[in-house]
Design an enzyme around this catalytic site. Structure first.
Site, PDB file in Angstrom:
ATOM      1  CG  HIS A  17      46.862  43.988  41.438  1.00 21.10           C
ATOM      2  ND1 HIS A  17      47.303  45.110  40.770  1.00 21.10           N
ATOM      3  CD2 HIS A  17      45.511  44.078  41.423  1.00 21.10           C
ATOM      4  CE1 HIS A  17      46.265  45.830  40.378  1.00 21.10           C
ATOM      5  NE2 HIS A  17      45.157  45.205  40.766  1.00 21.10           N
ATOM      6  CG  HIS A  19      40.759  44.092  43.299  1.00 19.33           C
ATOM      7  ND1 HIS A  19      40.747  45.316  43.917  1.00 19.33           N
ATOM      8  CD2 HIS A  19      41.601  44.219  42.243  1.00 19.33           C
ATOM      9  CE1 HIS A  19      41.547  46.153  43.272  1.00 19.33           C
ATOM     10  NE2 HIS A  19      42.082  45.503  42.254  1.00 19.33           N
ATOM     11  CG  HIS A 197      44.373  50.000  41.023  1.00 18.20           C
ATOM     12  ND1 HIS A 197      44.587  49.577  42.306  1.00 18.20           N
ATOM     13  CD2 HIS A 197      43.763  48.971  40.375  1.00 18.20           C
ATOM     14  CE1 HIS A 197      44.127  48.338  42.437  1.00 18.20           C
ATOM     15  NE2 HIS A 197      43.631  47.943  41.284  1.00 18.20           N
ATOM     16  CD  GLU A 200      43.280  48.849  35.248  1.00 19.50           C
ATOM     17  OE1 GLU A 200      42.745  47.778  34.935  1.00 19.50           O
ATOM     18  OE2 GLU A 200      42.939  49.521  36.253  1.00 19.50           O
ATOM     19  CG  ASP A 278      43.069  43.196  38.505  1.00 18.44           C
ATOM     20  OD1 ASP A 278      42.740  43.650  39.611  1.00 18.44           O
ATOM     21  OD2 ASP A 278      43.034  43.884  37.466  1.00 18.44           O
ATOM     22  CG  ASP A 279      39.108  42.232  39.864  1.00 15.97           C
ATOM     23  OD1 ASP A 279      38.547  42.398  40.956  1.00 15.97           O
ATOM     24  OD2 ASP A 279      39.823  43.105  39.322  1.00 15.97           O
TER      25      ASP A 279
END
Length: 339
Positions: A17, A19, A197, A200, A278-279
């Site tokens: 996961h 991005h 997603h 969340e 994630d980010d």
């Protein structure tokens, strides 16, 4: 370094996961803006870093999409991906499944080919240099229309051999998975893996929709599934992997404190939870930082940390023989720890 920190560093891992646009560090954003003659509303790297201090999903998305504007050329996308891959390699990540958001670029009139050529060149170089395998997952932005998603899928057809799956990201609330049922069905017909997603910010119902209408192969996030006992049982029984992102959940106020994160409970319930970043440029940590800080905050045992690493490969889209090879590498680390 503590024993747990050392174990985390030594364990082979996959990241499921991530991005790629969310790995744009302030220094690279500034460098690319200068290279491409783009004026940012920030004068210094420090000002960009300060803008990365947000408290909800929408504020994050605002700076996230602003940052995308500096990505203009194939070399920019290569540099973005390569910077992430170097960090992943340093964290002993052996396999990555990377999300990218073509709509965030094509709507800026950046050709689809420019994006995917730069990304895949970096992924190929990582495999050549380190043996790091990868898969590329094209995400649809859920705040846009299903028609726009179909247009993006059509643009992807010229490059379909380099795309392994489709995903669904961006603002979850008000954009249920059911909005994209038909485009996900088409992706399935093309033989693409499907992830989304769900859970969340959105309710457990969104997870049900992702399972029943999008026919996903993996749940991204999934935290709020824990609110529904029947849903948890279904996820456990089906061995459905969840790509959990602890530091992201903290920064976006999914949990008030990292000590409140449900990761340990997920493992105790038998969910195939994985730990991801994630980010990472925006949320304050790459994959090992997510492992370390979560382990410290919720009291993960060495056995639970090993389970997370194993789950990262079990939940991947690698062939079974490759998964088995990576699991054997984890077993070798454990054996050396005990020697």
């Amino acid at each position: 370094m503590s024993a747990l920190h050392d174990l985390i560093a030594r364990l082979p891992k996959a990241e499921l996961h991530l991005h790629i646009e969310g790995s744009l560090e302030p220094e690279l954003m500034m460098a690319l803006a200068q290279r491409n003659g783009i004026e940012l509303p920030f004068k210094t790297v420090e000002e960009i870093g300060a803008a990365y201090d947000f408290s909800n999903l929408q504020d994050f998305l605002d700076i996230y999409y602003l940052g995308m504007n500096v990505l203009q050329t194939e070399q920019d996308f290569f540099d973005l991906a390569w910077a992430y891959l170097e960090r992943a390699h340093a964290d002993n990540v052996r396999h990555v499944e990377i999300f990218f958001d073509p709509q965030g670029h094509t709507e800026r009139e950046i050709p689809f080919a420019t994006v995917i050529d730069g990304l895949t060149r970096a992924l190929e170089q990582a495999e050549t240099r380190w043996g790091m395998s990868s898969q590329l997952i094209m995400c649809f932005l859920r705040h846009l229309s299903e028609e726009a998603a179909f247009e993006t899928l059509e643009q992807a057809m010229a490059h379909i051999e380099r795309i392994d799956g489709v995903g669904l990201d961006s603002s979850e609330m008000g954009h249920p998975p059911s909005k994209f049922e038909r485009v996900f069905a088409r992706a399935g017909e093309l033989g693409l893996k499907r992830v989304a997603h769900a859970g969340e910010e959105g309710p457990p119902q969104y997870v049900y929709e992702a399972l029943d209408l999008l026919h996903i192969d993996r749940v991204d996030h999934g935290n709020r599934a824990l609110e529904d006992e029947a849903l948890v049982k279904r996820l456990v029984d089906s061995k459905m992997a969840l790509t959990v992102c602890p530091l992201s959940n903290l920064r976006l106020c999914g949990v008030e404190r990292l000590e409140d994160h449900p990761m340990k409970r997920m493992l105790e319930l038998g969910l195939v939870a994985t730990c991801n970043s994630d980010d990472p440029a925006y949320f304050g940590g790459y994959v090992n930082e997510n492992y370390v800080r979560t382990a410290e905050a919720v009291g993960l045992t060495a056995a639970e940390i090993i389970t997370l690493a194993r789950n990262s490969f079990i939940g991947s889209f690698l062939p079974q023989a490759e998964i088995a090879r990576h699991l054997a590498d984890i077993d070798a680390v454990i054996a050396s720890e005990l020697a």
